[in-house]
Design a protein around this motif. Structure first.
Motif, PDB file in Angstrom:
ATOM      1  N   UNK A   1       0.851  -1.196   0.000  1.00 49.57           N
ATOM      2  CA  UNK A   1       0.000   0.000   0.000  1.00 49.57           C
ATOM      3  C   UNK A   1       0.879   1.235   0.000  1.00 49.57           C
ATOM      4  N   UNK A   2       0.281   2.359  -0.327  1.00 46.87           N
ATOM      5  CA  UNK A   2       1.037   3.613  -0.375  1.00 46.87           C
ATOM      6  C   UNK A   2       1.435   4.058   1.025  1.00 46.87           C
ATOM      7  N   UNK A   3       2.586   4.717   1.128  1.00 46.27           N
ATOM      8  CA  UNK A   3       3.077   5.267   2.385  1.00 46.27           C
ATOM      9  C   UNK A   3       3.331   6.756   2.170  1.00 46.27           C
ATOM     10  N   UNK A   4       2.758   7.579   3.010  1.00 44.11           N
ATOM     11  CA  UNK A   4       2.943   9.031   2.898  1.00 44.11           C
ATOM     12  C   UNK A   4       3.107   9.600   4.300  1.00 44.11           C
ATOM     13  N   UNK A   5       4.336   9.986   4.646  1.00 44.70           N
ATOM     14  CA  UNK A   5       4.628  10.512   5.980  1.00 44.70           C
ATOM     15  C   UNK A   5       5.529  11.731   5.869  1.00 44.70           C
ATOM     16  N   UNK A   6       4.964  12.941   5.944  1.00 45.49           N
ATOM     17  CA  UNK A   6       5.786  14.154   5.877  1.00 45.49           C
ATOM     18  C   UNK A   6       6.832  14.228   6.979  1.00 45.49           C
ATOM     19  N   UNK A   7       6.543  13.626   8.144  1.00 41.96           N
ATOM     20  CA  UNK A   7       7.479  13.695   9.267  1.00 41.96           C
ATOM     21  C   UNK A   7       8.792  12.982   8.949  1.00 41.96           C
ATOM     22  N   UNK A   8       8.725  11.859   8.246  1.00 41.54           N
ATOM     23  CA  UNK A   8       9.942  11.126   7.904  1.00 41.54           C
ATOM     24  C   UNK A   8      10.347  11.360   6.444  1.00 41.54           C
ATOM     25  N   UNK A   9       9.651  12.296   5.788  1.00 39.06           N
ATOM     26  CA  UNK A   9       9.985  12.681   4.412  1.00 39.06           C
ATOM     27  C   UNK A   9       9.911  11.489   3.469  1.00 39.06           C
ATOM     28  N   UNK A  10       8.885  10.656   3.651  1.00 39.01           N
ATOM     29  CA  UNK A  10       8.757   9.457   2.827  1.00 39.01           C
ATOM     30  C   UNK A  10       7.416   9.461   2.102  1.00 39.01           C
ATOM     31  N   UNK A  11       7.476   9.261   0.807  1.00 41.87           N
ATOM     32  CA  UNK A  11       6.271   9.131  -0.014  1.00 41.87           C
ATOM     33  C   UNK A  11       6.510   8.030  -1.040  1.00 41.87           C
ATOM     34  N   UNK A  12       5.802   6.927  -0.890  1.00 41.97           N
ATOM     35  CA  UNK A  12       5.943   5.779  -1.789  1.00 41.97           C
ATOM     36  C   UNK A  12       4.568   5.307  -2.237  1.00 41.97           C
ATOM     37  N   UNK A  13       4.403   5.055  -3.535  1.00 39.73           N
ATOM     38  CA  UNK A  13       3.196   4.408  -4.023  1.00 39.73           C
ATOM     39  C   UNK A  13       3.286   2.918  -3.731  1.00 39.73           C
ATOM     40  N   UNK A  14       2.162   2.238  -3.795  1.00 35.31           N
ATOM     41  CA  UNK A  14       2.192   0.785  -3.683  1.00 35.31           C
ATOM     42  C   UNK A  14       2.936   0.225  -4.889  1.00 35.31           C
ATOM     43  N   UNK A  15       3.802  -0.759  -4.647  1.00 35.21           N
ATOM     44  CA  UNK A  15       4.566  -1.343  -5.749  1.00 35.21           C
ATOM     45  C   UNK A  15       5.994  -1.628  -5.340  1.00 35.21           C
ATOM     46  N   UNK A  16       6.843  -1.897  -6.323  1.00 34.74           N
ATOM     47  CA  UNK A  16       8.237  -2.248  -6.081  1.00 34.74           C
ATOM     48  C   UNK A  16       9.128  -1.022  -6.228  1.00 34.74           C
ATOM     49  N   UNK A  17      10.064  -0.861  -5.299  1.00 36.68           N
ATOM     50  CA  UNK A  17      10.931   0.318  -5.270  1.00 36.68           C
ATOM     51  C   UNK A  17      12.368  -0.095  -4.976  1.00 36.68           C
ATOM     52  N   UNK A  18      13.312   0.613  -5.580  1.00 33.45           N
ATOM     53  CA  UNK A  18      14.716   0.509  -5.220  1.00 33.45           C
ATOM     54  C   UNK A  18      14.997   1.716  -4.330  1.00 33.45           C
ATOM     55  N   UNK A  19      14.949   1.508  -3.025  1.00 33.78           N
ATOM     56  CA  UNK A  19      15.021   2.620  -2.085  1.00 33.78           C
ATOM     57  C   UNK A  19      16.412   3.232  -2.036  1.00 33.78           C
ATOM     58  N   UNK A  20      16.469   4.557  -2.091  1.00 32.99           N
ATOM     59  CA  UNK A  20      17.716   5.263  -1.824  1.00 32.99           C
ATOM     60  C   UNK A  20      17.970   5.256  -0.324  1.00 32.99           C
TER      61      UNK A  20
END
Length: 366
Positions: A205-224
């Protein structure tokens, strides 16, 4: 409140602590694999880098700070390591962690890593930072004595007396002596992930948290590195906003990281090895027994035998505090089952974690 280290029935080591067995602990695989690269570099004519990397490492003499009034060192071939993630905002950590540098730091993440005899598998117990505990008396780095405190948040131990107080507190609540201590800071964690080329995860599922500066759509990601740090710190972007949910994300990320490390071909790339070793040694604070490249390389030696499928990850059994929904209380009966199993080098029984408080982020990251 008496010092909780003086509880009846607690076994104490009187006299000098015996040296840990050879084959260093397998706590923080990123750090250890990076340090192992120094052997390759030295063999290719870059031995001078050894001294440079040695100079990067920061350490704390836990044995001297705590003396002999500690749980007995159980000589059964297992090892126990306290791994902390520090939320200090000093230096580069201010940019990575956000907020302001007020001169304090807390243990944003805490895990007790138990490596079983034979070093082929491990159990990892995450301790929620919001757990209310009886913190023992601690002496800080300036020599100031802080009395024991009831109903203290677990992560306040580190801010009260640093690494030694964190170790003393974990030993107090578990009855298990920590063989080693490893601490990683914000900026170091972020840089390590970038040096590795990121970590691949899939979010349900999507993750959106301004406090930790993280915004990800649901799906596969290569995280920095920045995204990975945001993921292991987020608590409001997904689930119920609890620290227990954040721990579920941390455990899932750690497994993804372990899987990726098992497939990295870094040993054939001296520059990548050096970059990893340089970042790792700058990023960690260890106990004095791990405070050299030689020791960290030895620490790395047995890691290849432990993969994500060989790790059992659990959370310290807790229940929500009915007086404060933002705090949790140790479920003492079930927690005792966890600690006694590890002390005896046995698997954590499933019954020990059933019926305890859970987060709502299980399965969000895979």
């Amino acid at each position: 409140m008496p010092d909780s280290d003086s509880k009846p029935g607690r076994r104490r080591a009187k006299g000098r602590r015996r040296k840990p067995r050879s084959g260093r602990s397998r706590a923080l695989r990123v750090v250890a694999w990076s340090a192992a690269g120094v052997v390759v570099l030295g063999g290719t004519g870059f031995g001078y880098l050894y001294l440079h990397l040695n100079g990067n490492i920061k350490s704390v003499d836990i044995n001297q700070a705590l003396g002999t009034d500690r749980p007995e060192n159980v000589d059964n071939g297992s090892e126990d390591i306290l791994v902390l993630g520090s939320d200090s905002r000093a230096g580069k950590n201010q940019k990575a962690g956000g907020g302001t540098d007020d001169g304090s730091a807390r243990s944003d993440t805490a895990m007790v890593v138990h490596v079983y005899k034979g070093h082929k598998k491990a159990s990892i117990v995450s301790i929620p930072r919001d757990t209310l505990i009886e913190r023992p008396s601690c002496t800080d780095k300036d020599g100031t004595e802080h009395p024991a405190q009831s109903n203290a948040m677990f992560n306040s131990a580190y801010s009260t007396g640093g690494a030694a107080c964190a170790v003393k507190t974990v030993e107090s609540i578990s009855g298990i002596r920590m063989d080693h201590y490893v601490e990683v800071d914000f900026s170091g964690f972020e840089q390590l992930i970038d040096d590795l080329g990121g970590v691949k995860v899939t979010t349900s599922k999507a993750i959106d948290d301004p406090d930790s500066h993280l915004e990800l759509d649901a799906g596969t990601h290569q995280l920095t590195g920045e995204q990975a740090l945001g993921l292991v710190r987020t608590r409001h972007g997904v689930g119920d906003g609890s620290d227990l949910g954040r721990i579920q994300l941390q455990q899932a990320f750690m497994k993804a990281l372990m899987d990726q490390l098992g497939h990295l071909g870094v040993f054939g790339n001296p520059k990548k090895l050096y970059d990893l070793a340089n970042t790792a040694t700058k990023s960690v604070t260890t106990d004095s027994d791990l405070a050299s490249v030689k020791d960290l390389t030895s620490f790395a030696g047995g890691l290849k035998g432990i993969g994500s499928d060989d790790m059992n990850m659990v959370t310290l059994p807790v229940q929500y505090d009915t007086a404060d929904a933002n705090r949790v209380l140790v479920d003492q009966t079930k927690a005792d089952q966890v600690w006694k199993a590890l002390e005896a080098d046995r698997a954590v029984p499933k019954a020990a974690v059933e019926g305890t408080a859970k987060g709502a982020a299980d399965g969000v990251v895979s």
